[in-house]
Design a protein around this motif. Sequence first.
Motif, mmCIF file in Angstrom:
data_model
loop_
_atom_site.group_PDB
_atom_site.id
_atom_site.type_symbol
_atom_site.label_atom_id
_atom_site.label_comp_id
_atom_site.label_asym_id
_atom_site.label_seq_id
_atom_site.Cartn_x
_atom_site.Cartn_y
_atom_site.Cartn_z
ATOM 1 N N VAL A 51 0.873 -1.173 0.000
ATOM 2 C CA VAL A 51 0.000 0.000 0.000
ATOM 3 C C VAL A 51 0.907 1.219 0.000
ATOM 4 C CG1 VAL A 51 -1.738 1.307 1.264
ATOM 5 C CG2 VAL A 51 -1.803 -1.191 1.295
ATOM 6 N N PHE A 52 0.663 2.111 -0.927
ATOM 7 C CA PHE A 52 1.462 3.325 -1.017
ATOM 8 C C PHE A 52 0.597 4.505 -0.599
ATOM 9 C CE2 PHE A 52 3.157 0.246 -3.981
ATOM 10 C CZ PHE A 52 4.463 0.167 -3.530
ATOM 11 N N SER A 53 1.222 5.433 0.121
ATOM 12 C CA SER A 53 0.448 6.554 0.634
ATOM 13 C C SER A 53 1.245 7.844 0.563
ATOM 14 C CB SER A 53 0.018 6.285 2.081
ATOM 15 O OG SER A 53 1.144 6.193 2.921
ATOM 16 N N VAL A 54 0.504 8.933 0.663
ATOM 17 C CA VAL A 54 1.073 10.268 0.722
ATOM 18 C C VAL A 54 0.417 11.002 1.884
ATOM 19 C CG1 VAL A 54 1.600 10.401 -1.751
ATOM 20 C CG2 VAL A 54 -0.629 11.193 -0.921
ATOM 21 N N ILE B 232 0.686 2.567 -10.386
ATOM 22 C CA ILE B 232 -0.601 2.391 -9.711
ATOM 23 C C ILE B 232 -1.507 3.575 -10.026
ATOM 24 C CG2 ILE B 232 0.262 0.916 -7.856
ATOM 25 C CD1 ILE B 232 0.482 3.417 -6.077
ATOM 26 N N GLY B 233 -2.805 3.395 -9.831
ATOM 27 C CA GLY B 233 -3.767 4.429 -10.163
ATOM 28 C C GLY B 233 -4.321 5.193 -8.979
ATOM 29 N N ALA B 234 -3.860 4.831 -7.762
ATOM 30 C CA ALA B 234 -4.377 5.511 -6.569
ATOM 31 C C ALA B 234 -3.391 5.365 -5.421
ATOM 32 C CB ALA B 234 -5.717 4.909 -6.158
ATOM 33 N N VAL B 235 -3.409 6.341 -4.537
ATOM 34 C CA VAL B 235 -2.638 6.268 -3.295
ATOM 35 C C VAL B 235 -3.552 6.657 -2.145
ATOM 36 C CG1 VAL B 235 -0.332 6.686 -4.259
ATOM 37 C CG2 VAL B 235 -1.760 8.637 -3.613
ATOM 38 N N LEU B 236 -3.324 6.039 -1.014
ATOM 39 C CA LEU B 236 -4.058 6.442 0.181
ATOM 40 C C LEU B 236 -3.429 7.715 0.718
ATOM 41 C CD1 LEU B 236 -4.714 3.081 2.052
ATOM 42 C CD2 LEU B 236 -6.218 4.372 0.533
ATOM 43 N N GLY C 229 -7.979 9.911 3.456
ATOM 44 C CA GLY C 229 -8.477 10.131 2.108
ATOM 45 C C GLY C 229 -7.841 9.187 1.111
ATOM 46 N N ILE C 230 -8.239 9.367 -0.127
ATOM 47 C CA ILE C 230 -7.649 8.622 -1.240
ATOM 48 C C ILE C 230 -7.509 9.595 -2.402
ATOM 49 C CG2 ILE C 230 -9.872 7.761 -2.075
ATOM 50 C CD1 ILE C 230 -8.387 5.120 -2.816
ATOM 51 N N PHE C 231 -6.413 9.469 -3.129
ATOM 52 C CA PHE C 231 -6.159 10.313 -4.292
ATOM 53 C C PHE C 231 -5.962 9.394 -5.486
ATOM 54 C CE2 PHE C 231 -3.226 12.400 -7.250
ATOM 55 C CZ PHE C 231 -3.958 13.541 -7.549
ATOM 56 N N VAL D 243 -4.992 -0.984 7.569
ATOM 57 C CA VAL D 243 -4.940 -1.183 6.123
ATOM 58 C C VAL D 243 -4.019 -2.366 5.824
ATOM 59 C CG1 VAL D 243 -4.306 -0.175 3.900
ATOM 60 C CG2 VAL D 243 -5.321 1.263 5.671
ATOM 61 N N VAL D 244 -4.558 -3.351 5.091
ATOM 62 C CA VAL D 244 -3.776 -4.544 4.744
ATOM 63 C C VAL D 244 -3.584 -4.682 3.236
ATOM 64 C CG1 VAL D 244 -4.379 -5.800 6.846
ATOM 65 C CG2 VAL D 244 -5.818 -6.044 4.803
ATOM 66 N N GLY D 245 -4.119 -3.743 2.463
ATOM 67 C CA GLY D 245 -3.956 -3.788 1.022
ATOM 68 C C GLY D 245 -4.919 -2.855 0.334
ATOM 69 N N ILE D 246 -4.864 -2.879 -0.974
ATOM 70 C CA ILE D 246 -5.796 -2.097 -1.790
ATOM 71 C C ILE D 246 -6.058 -2.904 -3.059
ATOM 72 C CG2 ILE D 246 -3.992 -0.732 -2.901
ATOM 73 C CD1 ILE D 246 -5.991 1.678 -2.773
ATOM 74 N N ILE D 247 -7.302 -2.917 -3.493
ATOM 75 C CA ILE D 247 -7.653 -3.641 -4.715
ATOM 76 C C ILE D 247 -8.269 -2.668 -5.702
ATOM 77 C CG2 ILE D 247 -7.894 -5.922 -3.659
ATOM 78 C CD1 ILE D 247 -10.956 -5.432 -3.630
#
Length: 145
Positions: free
Chosen positions: A15-18, A36-40, A49-51, A112-116
């Motif tokens: 999981v990648f975040s900003v 990837i198409g989104a970051v937390l 949030g999510i971007f 958070v354990v992942g993103i799909i």
Amino acid sequence: MTTVRHILDAKGHDVFSVSPVDSVADALRLMSDKDIGAVLVTEGDRVVGIFTERQYARKVFLMGRTSPTTLVREVMVRDVIYVEPDQSVETCMALMAAKRIRHLPVLSDGTVVGIISIGDLTKSAIADREFNIEQLVLYVGGGTR
């Protein structure tokens, strides 16, 4: 029945975040680097949030803003919809269609354990159907191909 847990076990739990105070340019750079198409968007351990590429297109580019000067907090989605690892692919697909979203963070006990993505779900659904068809062909053919 395939679950979110199965998908994450196959694709990984990265999981990648900003941060909300990072620039949109920083978020886009990370998304490009990781393909990837989104970051937390997180503050400490908390998802705020999510971007996504959609936010960039609609709230930055089309509004005439610039990526280096626009902060993520100005354009992120604040009401993050998430799922849990034991939810089915079908349930997630229905949720994404109803909410018109393409990415779902996965939380287990508040962590958070992942993103799909919709792509992950589609790939899984196709694989399930191909397996079922193969099994039916074997059954109808008496176990031989």
